[in-house]
Design a protein around this motif. Sequence first.
Motif, PDB file in Angstrom:
ATOM      1  N   LEU A  24       0.825  -1.213   0.000  1.00 50.52           N
ATOM      2  CA  LEU A  24       0.000   0.000   0.000  1.00 50.52           C
ATOM      3  C   LEU A  24       0.858   1.262   0.000  1.00 50.52           C
ATOM      4  O   LEU A  24       0.521   2.260  -0.652  1.00 50.52           O
ATOM      5  CB  LEU A  24      -0.922  -0.001   1.215  1.00 50.52           C
ATOM      6  N   SER A  25       1.973   1.222   0.709  1.00 54.21           N
ATOM      7  CA  SER A  25       2.886   2.370   0.722  1.00 54.21           C
ATOM      8  C   SER A  25       3.449   2.630  -0.668  1.00 54.21           C
ATOM      9  O   SER A  25       3.575   3.789  -1.086  1.00 54.21           O
ATOM     10  CB  SER A  25       4.018   2.134   1.721  1.00 54.21           C
ATOM     11  N   GLU A  26       3.769   1.561  -1.384  1.00 57.37           N
ATOM     12  CA  GLU A  26       4.272   1.702  -2.756  1.00 57.37           C
ATOM     13  C   GLU A  26       3.226   2.308  -3.679  1.00 57.37           C
ATOM     14  O   GLU A  26       3.570   3.008  -4.646  1.00 57.37           O
ATOM     15  CB  GLU A  26       4.705   0.334  -3.290  1.00 57.37           C
ATOM     16  N   LEU A  27       1.962   2.083  -3.364  1.00 54.68           N
ATOM     17  CA  LEU A  27       0.873   2.653  -4.164  1.00 54.68           C
ATOM     18  C   LEU A  27       0.587   4.103  -3.795  1.00 54.68           C
ATOM     19  O   LEU A  27      -0.251   4.755  -4.428  1.00 54.68           O
ATOM     20  CB  LEU A  27      -0.402   1.826  -3.993  1.00 54.68           C
ATOM     21  N   GLY A  28       1.262   4.599  -2.761  1.00 57.68           N
ATOM     22  CA  GLY A  28       1.102   5.995  -2.381  1.00 57.68           C
ATOM     23  C   GLY A  28       0.194   6.256  -1.201  1.00 57.68           C
ATOM     24  O   GLY A  28      -0.050   7.420  -0.841  1.00 57.68           O
ATOM     25  N   TYR A  29      -0.294   5.195  -0.577  1.00 55.23           N
ATOM     26  CA  TYR A  29      -1.158   5.369   0.598  1.00 55.23           C
ATOM     27  C   TYR A  29      -0.307   5.606   1.847  1.00 55.23           C
ATOM     28  O   TYR A  29       0.794   5.079   1.975  1.00 55.23           O
ATOM     29  CB  TYR A  29      -2.020   4.133   0.825  1.00 55.23           C
ATOM     30  N   GLN A  30      -0.841   6.387   2.764  1.00 60.86           N
ATOM     31  CA  GLN A  30      -0.236   6.515   4.092  1.00 60.86           C
ATOM     32  C   GLN A  30      -0.793   5.392   4.960  1.00 60.86           C
ATOM     33  O   GLN A  30      -2.012   5.236   5.071  1.00 60.86           O
ATOM     34  CB  GLN A  30      -0.573   7.871   4.714  1.00 60.86           C
ATOM     35  N   VAL A  31       0.106   4.629   5.558  1.00 56.88           N
ATOM     36  CA  VAL A  31      -0.308   3.430   6.295  1.00 56.88           C
ATOM     37  C   VAL A  31       0.196   3.492   7.735  1.00 56.88           C
ATOM     38  O   VAL A  31       1.343   3.867   7.992  1.00 56.88           O
ATOM     39  CB  VAL A  31       0.222   2.154   5.610  1.00 56.88           C
ATOM     40  N   GLN A  32      -0.683   3.110   8.652  1.00 53.85           N
ATOM     41  CA  GLN A  32      -0.322   2.961  10.060  1.00 53.85           C
ATOM     42  C   GLN A  32      -0.579   1.520  10.468  1.00 53.85           C
ATOM     43  O   GLN A  32      -1.696   1.020  10.335  1.00 53.85           O
ATOM     44  CB  GLN A  32      -1.171   3.889  10.934  1.00 53.85           C
ATOM     45  N   THR A  33       0.456   0.828  10.926  1.00 52.44           N
ATOM     46  CA  THR A  33       0.266  -0.536  11.400  1.00 52.44           C
ATOM     47  C   THR A  33       0.336  -0.551  12.926  1.00 52.44           C
ATOM     48  O   THR A  33       1.053   0.239  13.537  1.00 52.44           O
ATOM     49  CB  THR A  33       1.327  -1.502  10.837  1.00 52.44           C
ATOM     50  N   ALA A  82      -4.707   8.455  13.584  1.00 54.19           N
ATOM     51  CA  ALA A  82      -4.291   8.029  12.240  1.00 54.19           C
ATOM     52  C   ALA A  82      -5.445   8.152  11.247  1.00 54.19           C
ATOM     53  O   ALA A  82      -5.262   8.603  10.108  1.00 54.19           O
ATOM     54  CB  ALA A  82      -3.771   6.597  12.277  1.00 54.19           C
ATOM     55  N   LEU A  83      -6.628   7.745  11.658  1.00 52.44           N
ATOM     56  CA  LEU A  83      -7.797   7.859  10.787  1.00 52.44           C
ATOM     57  C   LEU A  83      -8.114   9.320  10.483  1.00 52.44           C
ATOM     58  O   LEU A  83      -8.537   9.657   9.369  1.00 52.44           O
ATOM     59  CB  LEU A  83      -9.005   7.169  11.429  1.00 52.44           C
ATOM     60  N   ALA A  84      -7.918  10.184  11.471  1.00 54.39           N
ATOM     61  CA  ALA A  84      -8.162  11.612  11.269  1.00 54.39           C
ATOM     62  C   ALA A  84      -7.219  12.197  10.220  1.00 54.39           C
ATOM     63  O   ALA A  84      -7.553  13.186   9.553  1.00 54.39           O
ATOM     64  CB  ALA A  84      -8.009  12.363  12.587  1.00 54.39           C
ATOM     65  N   LYS A  85      -6.048  11.573  10.074  1.00 52.00           N
ATOM     66  CA  LYS A  85      -5.072  12.010   9.063  1.00 52.00           C
ATOM     67  C   LYS A  85      -5.261  11.276   7.735  1.00 52.00           C
ATOM     68  O   LYS A  85      -4.404  11.344   6.854  1.00 52.00           O
ATOM     69  CB  LYS A  85      -3.651  11.778   9.586  1.00 52.00           C
ATOM     70  N   LYS A  86      -6.384  10.550   7.613  1.00 52.01           N
ATOM     71  CA  LYS A  86      -6.734   9.825   6.374  1.00 52.01           C
ATOM     72  C   LYS A  86      -5.769   8.683   6.060  1.00 52.01           C
ATOM     73  O   LYS A  86      -5.598   8.300   4.897  1.00 52.01           O
ATOM     74  CB  LYS A  86      -6.811  10.784   5.181  1.00 52.01           C
ATOM     75  N   LYS A  87      -5.153   8.125   7.086  1.00 50.48           N
ATOM     76  CA  LYS A  87      -4.284   6.976   6.871  1.00 50.48           C
ATOM     77  C   LYS A  87      -5.110   5.698   6.813  1.00 50.48           C
ATOM     78  O   LYS A  87      -6.226   5.636   7.347  1.00 50.48           O
ATOM     79  CB  LYS A  87      -3.263   6.859   8.004  1.00 50.48           C
ATOM     80  N   ILE A  88      -4.543   4.677   6.184  1.00 51.49           N
ATOM     81  CA  ILE A  88      -5.108   3.336   6.264  1.00 51.49           C
ATOM     82  C   ILE A  88      -4.479   2.667   7.483  1.00 51.49           C
ATOM     83  O   ILE A  88      -3.259   2.552   7.572  1.00 51.49           O
ATOM     84  CB  ILE A  88      -4.820   2.514   4.997  1.00 51.49           C
ATOM     85  N   VAL A  89      -5.302   2.274   8.421  1.00 55.34           N
ATOM     86  CA  VAL A  89      -4.817   1.627   9.636  1.00 55.34           C
ATOM     87  C   VAL A  89      -4.967   0.114   9.490  1.00 55.34           C
ATOM     88  O   VAL A  89      -6.058  -0.383   9.207  1.00 55.34           O
ATOM     89  CB  VAL A  89      -5.592   2.106  10.877  1.00 55.34           C
ATOM     90  N   LEU A  90      -3.861  -0.605   9.675  1.00 54.49           N
ATOM     91  CA  LEU A  90      -3.858  -2.066   9.638  1.00 54.49           C
ATOM     92  C   LEU A  90      -3.546  -2.562  11.039  1.00 54.49           C
ATOM     93  O   LEU A  90      -2.458  -2.297  11.570  1.00 54.49           O
ATOM     94  CB  LEU A  90      -2.791  -2.595   8.663  1.00 54.49           C
ATOM     95  N   SER A  91      -4.499  -3.252  11.649  1.00 52.92           N
ATOM     96  CA  SER A  91      -4.289  -3.716  13.030  1.00 52.92           C
ATOM     97  C   SER A  91      -4.265  -5.241  13.111  1.00 52.92           C
ATOM     98  O   SER A  91      -5.158  -5.914  12.599  1.00 52.92           O
ATOM     99  CB  SER A  91      -5.398  -3.182  13.943  1.00 52.92           C
ATOM    100  N   ASP A  92      -3.220  -5.735  13.748  1.00 53.93           N
ATOM    101  CA  ASP A  92      -3.087  -7.165  14.034  1.00 53.93           C
ATOM    102  C   ASP A  92      -3.916  -7.448  15.283  1.00 53.93           C
ATOM    103  O   ASP A  92      -3.461  -7.258  16.388  1.00 53.93           O
ATOM    104  CB  ASP A  92      -1.605  -7.485  14.268  1.00 53.93           C
ATOM    105  N   ARG A  93      -5.150  -7.853  15.068  1.00 53.20           N
ATOM    106  CA  ARG A  93      -6.191  -8.096  16.063  1.00 53.20           C
ATOM    107  C   ARG A  93      -6.883  -6.807  16.484  1.00 53.20           C
ATOM    108  O   ARG A  93      -6.311  -5.724  16.437  1.00 53.20           O
ATOM    109  CB  ARG A  93      -5.672  -8.821  17.306  1.00 53.20           C
ATOM    110  N   TYR A  94      -8.142  -6.989  16.907  1.00 54.02           N
ATOM    111  CA  TYR A  94      -8.929  -5.883  17.451  1.00 54.02           C
ATOM    112  C   TYR A  94     -10.054  -6.510  18.273  1.00 54.02           C
ATOM    113  O   TYR A  94      -9.905  -7.615  18.804  1.00 54.02           O
ATOM    114  CB  TYR A  94      -9.443  -4.983  16.313  1.00 54.02           C
ATOM    115  N   ALA A  95     -11.183  -5.840  18.355  1.00 51.60           N
ATOM    116  CA  ALA A  95     -12.250  -6.244  19.265  1.00 51.60           C
ATOM    117  C   ALA A  95     -12.818  -7.635  18.988  1.00 51.60           C
ATOM    118  O   ALA A  95     -13.261  -8.325  19.918  1.00 51.60           O
ATOM    119  CB  ALA A  95     -13.380  -5.221  19.218  1.00 51.60           C
TER     120      ALA A  95
END
Length: 209
Positions: A24-33, A82-95
Amino acid sequence: MFITFEGSEGSGKSTQIALLSSYLSELGYQVQTTREPGGTQIGEQVRLCLHDVANTDMTSAAEVLLYSASRSQLVEEVIKPALAKKKIVLSDRYADSTLAYQGYGRQLDLDALTAITQFATGGLKPDLTIYLDIDVEEGLSRRTMGGEEMNRMDLQRLEFYQRVRQGYLTLAAAEPNRWRIIDAGRPTAQVQGDIRRCLSAFLDSVAPG
């Protein structure tokens, strides 16, 4: 956009998230893991407590509340900003992990867990959840063969993990628009290819116009 990865032990979540983040970073997206439990200074301290094999006396209720505390910190400190900055957030597990592991695995009350989770997250739900499905015994074997450090959650009986897997499948069936199930028992590249195709189709479906 908020994307979560779920799966049982040995399903390869961490590997797949790293590959997708680079793509996704290579495609130009801002990503937060990020990951659960953990992802923040406070959350990582909670993670150590939850995973310490010495803590075998931890009650199921304490386990739920500790996971939820870590999750609350993660939402406020990392995910929402991160979402407020329009990033794509990828989380290893959640609710969904709480419902699968403590709900179906520990067999705690699902309504109570849902209420606790709602409070901890402020109602924040993923836009897309990718479930990496793998045979329970194969996943456990992968984890052992991979030489990963064993933690307290690895000390459960086989029946526990089987209930967890069935719980995930039940959750996915209840919300088919959010969940995507991917066979994780195949080579890494094949799994990653399916993940990218799922994400591309999802992005196309939510694109304006």
